[in-house]
Design an enzyme around this catalytic site. Structure first.
Site, PDB file in Angstrom:
ATOM      1  N   THR A   1       0.831  -1.201   0.000  1.00 21.50           N
ATOM      2  CA  THR A   1       0.000   0.000   0.000  1.00 21.50           C
ATOM      3  C   THR A   1       0.863   1.247   0.000  1.00 21.50           C
ATOM      4  O   THR A   1       1.774   1.375   0.814  1.00 21.50           O
ATOM      5  CB  THR A   1      -0.993   0.070   1.175  1.00 21.50           C
ATOM      6  N   VAL A   2       0.584   2.130  -0.928  1.00 25.59           N
ATOM      7  CA  VAL A   2       1.296   3.402  -0.948  1.00 25.59           C
ATOM      8  C   VAL A   2       1.043   4.170   0.347  1.00 25.59           C
ATOM      9  O   VAL A   2       1.865   4.971   0.765  1.00 25.59           O
ATOM     10  CB  VAL A   2       0.898   4.288  -2.159  1.00 25.59           C
ATOM     11  N   ASP A   3      -0.101   3.902   0.965  1.00 27.76           N
ATOM     12  CA  ASP A   3      -0.472   4.645   2.182  1.00 27.76           C
ATOM     13  C   ASP A   3       0.447   4.358   3.366  1.00 27.76           C
ATOM     14  O   ASP A   3       0.470   5.113   4.328  1.00 27.76           O
ATOM     15  CB  ASP A   3      -1.918   4.323   2.575  1.00 27.76           C
TER      16      ASP A   3
ATOM     17  N   MET B   1      -1.848  12.138  -2.028  1.00 26.89           N
ATOM     18  CA  MET B   1      -2.786  11.108  -1.599  1.00 26.89           C
ATOM     19  C   MET B   1      -2.640  10.844  -0.106  1.00 26.89           C
ATOM     20  O   MET B   1      -1.659  11.286   0.517  1.00 26.89           O
ATOM     21  CB  MET B   1      -2.497   9.825  -2.354  1.00 26.89           C
ATOM     22  N   GLY B   2      -3.544  10.044   0.429  1.00 24.81           N
ATOM     23  CA  GLY B   2      -3.500   9.678   1.838  1.00 24.81           C
ATOM     24  C   GLY B   2      -4.892   9.806   2.422  1.00 24.81           C
ATOM     25  O   GLY B   2      -5.340  10.905   2.712  1.00 24.81           O
ATOM     26  N   ARG B   3      -5.574   8.697   2.550  1.00 28.13           N
ATOM     27  CA  ARG B   3      -6.961   8.754   2.977  1.00 28.13           C
ATOM     28  C   ARG B   3      -7.067   9.091   4.463  1.00 28.13           C
ATOM     29  O   ARG B   3      -7.702  10.053   4.858  1.00 28.13           O
ATOM     30  CB  ARG B   3      -7.620   7.406   2.698  1.00 28.13           C
TER      31      ARG B   3
ATOM     32  N   GLU C   1      -4.821  14.854   1.038  1.00 27.84           N
ATOM     33  CA  GLU C   1      -6.196  14.932   0.519  1.00 27.84           C
ATOM     34  C   GLU C   1      -7.226  14.593   1.603  1.00 27.84           C
ATOM     35  O   GLU C   1      -8.375  15.006   1.518  1.00 27.84           O
ATOM     36  CB  GLU C   1      -6.384  13.986  -0.670  1.00 27.84           C
TER      37      GLU C   1
ATOM     38  N   GLN D   1       1.147   9.755  -8.992  1.00 26.79           N
ATOM     39  CA  GLN D   1       2.152   9.574  -7.958  1.00 26.79           C
ATOM     40  C   GLN D   1       2.339   8.124  -7.541  1.00 26.79           C
ATOM     41  O   GLN D   1       3.424   7.724  -7.160  1.00 26.79           O
ATOM     42  CB  GLN D   1       1.835  10.435  -6.723  1.00 26.79           C
ATOM     43  N   ARG D   2       1.289   7.341  -7.626  1.00 32.43           N
ATOM     44  CA  ARG D   2       1.420   5.967  -7.116  1.00 32.43           C
ATOM     45  C   ARG D   2       1.914   4.979  -8.157  1.00 32.43           C
ATOM     46  O   ARG D   2       2.233   3.839  -7.813  1.00 32.43           O
ATOM     47  CB  ARG D   2       0.100   5.499  -6.496  1.00 32.43           C
TER      48      ARG D   2
END
Lengths: 405, 405
Positions: A135-137, A182-184, A239, A294-295
């Site tokens: 996960t990129v997160d 990004m980043g939830r 975000e 980005q991902r």
């Protein structure tokens, strides 16, 4: 026991999730015990609909090239399983004599994988289930970091360095630049923009993570302070920023769409803050929102990340062959400098649906930047130095005329 | 005649404008006639305020490294000169014994350069003024293309290929992807996203340029058609899209801010279209807006572009030494395949303030994509092939169970 392997990819694509599939498949090819090497098309949806492909039918060069191919070559999905679906999954796995089920994904996927392992155990079907972190997160617990993160961090560090240089160059216009990452739920990605900074005056000057409530007044004050000092501001925001009431500062679409897991579709905070700054501070601002670029940027992928993604795939397969199941492979930081890592295993149950936020010691007191501890943590993950650009010394000529402007 | 050289950069930064400065300075170092090699800080503003630096005071390695440094190392500005300012410019140039004034920029800068040349001629001051073309927008007339364009085109082609692969991978979510590119008045940058496409089904599927009025109904129909056929759509739009009345479809900030030249600050059309699609077609969409990152990405710079940017700098200097003035260097396409180029000269007057739009033969009949002629034009400029990614053959396994979903 059943001798076939099924591989699935899940959740958002990354620059390196195909590298994990490559690791799994190339390792599987070394094991005589494994007969069929299958892939599920679009993750768990492909299992449900029996949309499976034969990975032994691929050229070895294609499999090898997965290491340099971003996104998810088998396809992915976001799909919330119902109880009935688990039964169907079981039927498909048994019908195809699957003995090894390997799933690369984030915490939702680890939950799914864990439930499949439990169901198989209940029904006494010999299935080895392994989770491959992706996960990129970077928000999976237990593992030091997640494959996918190093590359998105490298992308954002480079993009921020470039974009800061851009902002610095133009006098009297575009003086405030907002980079929306990004980043939830977590600020790991946004934090990585800090890696762009070399000197005090370089961007980013301010960083806002969703781990701290976004307070408009403090934000405007921060921005004004940097602007007054330097005449420009480069700042990054997540975000998923939320206000003091826990509401998203801004979602992209009217109303907030949610995906199948109930997660809001975000994006748009950059635009929102451009307007806020323009209205309240009367300073022109603009925003960059690299979005999904980005991902999946292979141009900016981290070699450390690509290698570790391959490794966790390889290890997941070989440990499954050794008898492990219902586990996720983790990355353990062995040495800080020079960086080296090792792998471990953790029960899927312990990572499923859990989120690891950016810890307090990585966020500064003013909640508007990261700490040196974060920089030390993240630096090795982006796989080597960022590009170094020329800086002119700018030795001034003596002035010969009266002051004009 | 005066023996000093003054170099200025102007307008928006690019990945290659520093390469032009490097070309100018390295060439100047070869000419005994040139004594001082000066740079203006923040373009014309630096000349007005006498903020000049000695470029002979820089290490040769720093000058060399400008070839791999994006943005504008001397700084740039957007500043509209008044009549009084021209007089001041003249005073500064004479005070510093400037015999050569070289300015890298777009059509606004060429206008400024031309006016300075005219003023010097009127006052019989021996000044040689040369324009060095630079603009990611690629909208300068006469020259085949502008340094800066090949690199922003390469960035957008790669970003679109990556982002398309991302969209393709996730089934049932993020099925419509909008890529918002730069481009104030012309669609050259947006058009370059087409270079990402290899097969009919690859993104981008649709491209909208500001050379054609944006008609909402046709747009929604186009999107729906692709969506019905493929289950996904990747489309690119120009930030400067205008409707049938010539109004910008969407500007980023409330009201439309304008810069010093009266140009509107754009951005936000991606967000607008996401909402439009969500409301009218009830399909989820998202947008990527690489913003300024696209124009200063050294990771994605085109080698052809970097080399040509250096060359136009070098040629501008050497032709000025030979006696030319009030001219801009142009790039002439000598051969199509394999591509090779040469340089020419054009009167600054003929490029000043003029804009070259994407010509009709580069836009398809439906105004929703580019033609093969455009692809042939742009392909050599991006400096070699885009990354080739692995594509699995996906040989299906036989289904063993009844249909489920």
């Amino acid at each position: 026991m059943p001798q076939n392997l099924l591989v699935a990819q899940s959740g958002g694509p990354t620059a390196v999730i195909n590298s994990s599939v490559c690791g799994i498949v190339e390792e599987a090819l070394q094991h005589g015990k494994i007969r069929g090497i299958y892939g599920a098309i679009n993750g768990i949806l492909g299992v449900l609909s029996e949309d499976l492909v034969d990975l032994r039918g691929e050229d070895t060069s294609t499999i090898r090239n997965l290491r340099r191919t971003p996104s998810a070559a088998l396809g992915s999905c976001r799909y919330k399983l119902s109880d009935r679906d688990y039964s169907r999954l079981y039927d498909v796995l048994t019908a195809h004599d699957i003995g090894y089920f390997l799933c690369a994904g984030g915490n939702d996927s680890m939950d799914t994988a864990h439930k499949i392992a439990k169901l198989a155990a209940e029904r006494k079907y010999e299935l080895r289930v392994m989770g491959v972190p992706k996960t990129v997160d970077n928000d999976l617990p237990v593992t030091d970091h997640c494959p996918g993160y190093g590359s998105v961090a490298r992308f954002n560090a480079i993009a921020t360095r470039d974009s800061s240089l851009d902002t610095e160059a133009i006098y009297t216009s575009d003086t405030i630049k907002i980079i929306e990452t990004m980043g939830r739920d977590t600020g790991w990605i946004t934090a990585s923009t800090a890696l762009a900074k070399q000197t005090e005056d370089d961007g980013p000057h301010l960083i806002y993570l969703p781990e701290r409530p976004f307070i408009e007044d403090s934000f405007l004050k921060d921005v004004k302070d940097v602007y007054d000092r330097l005449g420009r501001v480069v700042l990054s925001v997540c975000e998923g920023l939320k206000d003091e009431k826990g509401q998203f500062v801004k979602a992209s679409t009217k109303g907030i769409d949610t995906d199948k897991f109930g997660h809001a579709q975000l994006g748009g905070v950059g635009d929102y803050l451009v307007n806020l700054i323009s209205e309240k501070l009367k300073i022109k601002a603009r925003y960059d929102k690299p979005g999904t670029i980005q991902r999946v940027s292979m141009q900016c992928a981290s070699q450390v990340d690509l290698d570790e993604a391959y490794l966790v795939g390889q290890v997941a397969l070989s440990r499954a062959v050794e008898g492990e199941s219902d586990k996720m492979v983790t990355i353990i930081r062995k040495r800080k400098d020079p960086y080296s890592s090792d792998t471990g295993l953790v029960d899927l149950e312990k990572v499923a649906l859990r989120t690891r936020s950016v810890p307090d010691e990585f966020i500064n007191k003013n909640s508007n930047f990261v700490t040196k501890e974060f920089i030390d943590y993240a630096t090795p993950l982006i796989g080597g130095q960022l590009p170094e650009y020329a800086r002119l010394r700018k030795r001034k000529l003596e002035m010969k005329l009266p002051k004009y402007i």
